[in-house]
Design an enzyme around this catalytic site. Structure first.
Site, PDB file in Angstrom:
ATOM      1  N   ILE A 154      -1.360  -9.435   0.976  1.00 52.84           N
ATOM      2  CA  ILE A 154      -2.185 -10.548   0.505  1.00 52.84           C
ATOM      3  C   ILE A 154      -1.843 -10.933  -0.926  1.00 52.84           C
ATOM      4  O   ILE A 154      -2.110 -12.044  -1.368  1.00 52.84           O
ATOM      5  CB  ILE A 154      -3.684 -10.210   0.646  1.00 52.84           C
ATOM      6  CG1 ILE A 154      -4.533 -11.481   0.566  1.00 52.84           C
ATOM      7  CG2 ILE A 154      -4.106  -9.146  -0.367  1.00 52.84           C
ATOM      8  CD1 ILE A 154      -5.972 -11.278   0.970  1.00 52.84           C
TER       9      ILE A 154
ATOM     10  N   GLY B 102       0.807  -1.209   0.000  1.00 56.25           N
ATOM     11  CA  GLY B 102       0.000   0.000   0.000  1.00 56.25           C
ATOM     12  C   GLY B 102       0.839   1.256   0.000  1.00 56.25           C
ATOM     13  O   GLY B 102       2.074   1.218  -0.062  1.00 56.25           O
TER      14      GLY B 102
ATOM     15  N   TYR C 269     -15.153   3.687   6.449  1.00 57.31           N
ATOM     16  CA  TYR C 269     -13.720   3.800   6.728  1.00 57.31           C
ATOM     17  C   TYR C 269     -13.498   4.621   7.992  1.00 57.31           C
ATOM     18  O   TYR C 269     -12.759   4.206   8.894  1.00 57.31           O
ATOM     19  CB  TYR C 269     -13.030   4.450   5.525  1.00 57.31           C
ATOM     20  CG  TYR C 269     -11.550   4.722   5.714  1.00 57.31           C
ATOM     21  CD1 TYR C 269     -10.644   3.679   5.846  1.00 57.31           C
ATOM     22  CD2 TYR C 269     -11.066   6.026   5.696  1.00 57.31           C
ATOM     23  CE1 TYR C 269      -9.287   3.935   5.986  1.00 57.31           C
ATOM     24  CE2 TYR C 269      -9.703   6.286   5.836  1.00 57.31           C
ATOM     25  CZ  TYR C 269      -8.826   5.247   5.978  1.00 57.31           C
ATOM     26  OH  TYR C 269      -7.481   5.495   6.115  1.00 57.31           O
TER      27      TYR C 269
END
Length: 314
Positions: free
Chosen positions: A35, A11, A144
């Protein structure tokens, strides 16, 4: 040297945190995980890990004798609104898995520091928007933001009840040239540079005068490492610290870019992200971070613009 695990290393933050920590602690002591099987940023040590697989997480932590975990895996604001249940599960269960592993290790006499990123998304429409205080009304309107507010409370709880050394920052919008825009409401401030360098008119999804707090990635990485290195006795906030970088709106950023690229053009076509941005602060009071661990932003808007234009690859 600390043995470090970074979860969500592909990220935006992970893309640069891995290198900074490897330079400081040695590449062999920093394990990057995500992942995805793709090691996007060529981390020296990389493994596939699903943060929702608690057994696999605990096994890796035990085998590698991890001292610090940076839990960065999350779905961001706009992406989360498109898949709220997925966002809640990843954002909350991922944090809980880390905190539980840290609790068990602490009980076994193996303390492990935890870093988890919060966000200005934890604030909401009734939060004072200018110089937003460290302690204030928090009524987030996105899944979020709701997950970030709940996560802050969990971090504080695990410290108060179990003694887990968990630390957090409420990041402003983070701007970086290494990773592409990732579905966040503040990501216009990255996408705009890509358009400028492609000689394209940028279509902005926020209104021209939408001021938001931002931070350039080098300052964000430095803040993260400085917080984790600060003596535990200095850390008075176990939910998340406000940190301030610089505040601007799309028109101000456009004008700063056009000063370097006079042919650049912008148009405004606000979408659903404008409604999210309207609920967020315009600037942050980070006096607690300054007081507790010496935080201070270094990078100005002209420096940011010069660096982004010089380093983005399109």
């Amino acid at each position: 040297m600390a043995k470090i695990l970074i979860v969500g290393a592909n990220g935006q933050i992970g893309s640069e945190l891995v290198g900074a920590l490897a330079a400081k602690h040695g590449a062999q002591n920093v394990i990057a995980t995500d992942i995805s099987p793709n090691n996007l940023y060529a981390a020296p040590r990389y493994q596939v890990l699903d943060i929702l697989d608690k057994a696999a997480l605990a096994k890796l932590v035990e085998e590698e004798e991890i001292d610090q975990v940076y839990q960065l895996a999350a779905l961001l604001s706009a992406t989360g609104e498109a898949a709220p249940l997925k966002a809640w599960t990843l954002n909350m269960d991922g944090l809980l898995n880390i905190l539980e592993v840290a609790r068990v290790r602490l009980e076994a006499g193996k303390p492990m520091q935890v870093f988890w990123p919060s966000s200005i998304a934890a604030f909401g429409p009734n939060t004072p928007p200018v110089n937003t205080p460290q302690m204030t009304v928090m009524d987030p309107s996105t899944i979020y933001g709701i997950s970030k507010l709940a996560g802050e409370r969990l971090c504080e709880y695990y410290f108060a009840k179990y003694g887990v050394d968990v630390r957090s920052i409420r990041y402003p919008g983070i701007i970086s040239y290494k990773s592409p825009p990732g579905g966040g409401t503040t990501d216009y401030a990255i996408a705009i540079f890509h358009a400028a360098l492609k000689n394209e008119t940028y279509s902005c999804f926020l209104e021209a005068d939408t001021t938001l707090p931002m931070i350039y990635m080098p300052d964000a990485i430095r803040a993260t490492i400085e917080l984790m290195e600060a003596p535990s006795a200095n850390i008075a906030i176990r939910s998340a610290y406000n940190i301030d970088g610089l505040s601007f709106n799309p028109q101000e950023l456009f004008e700063a870019i056009r000063a370097k690229r006079p042919e650049f053009q912008i148009e405004y076509k606000p979408d659903a992200r404008q409604q999210i941005a309207k609920t967020w602060p315009q600037s942050l009071d980070d006096s607690k971070a300054q007081q507790d661990w010496g935080w201070e932003a270094h990078i100005s808007l002209p420096q940011l613009v010069d660096d982004m234009l010089a380093n983005i690859t399109v």
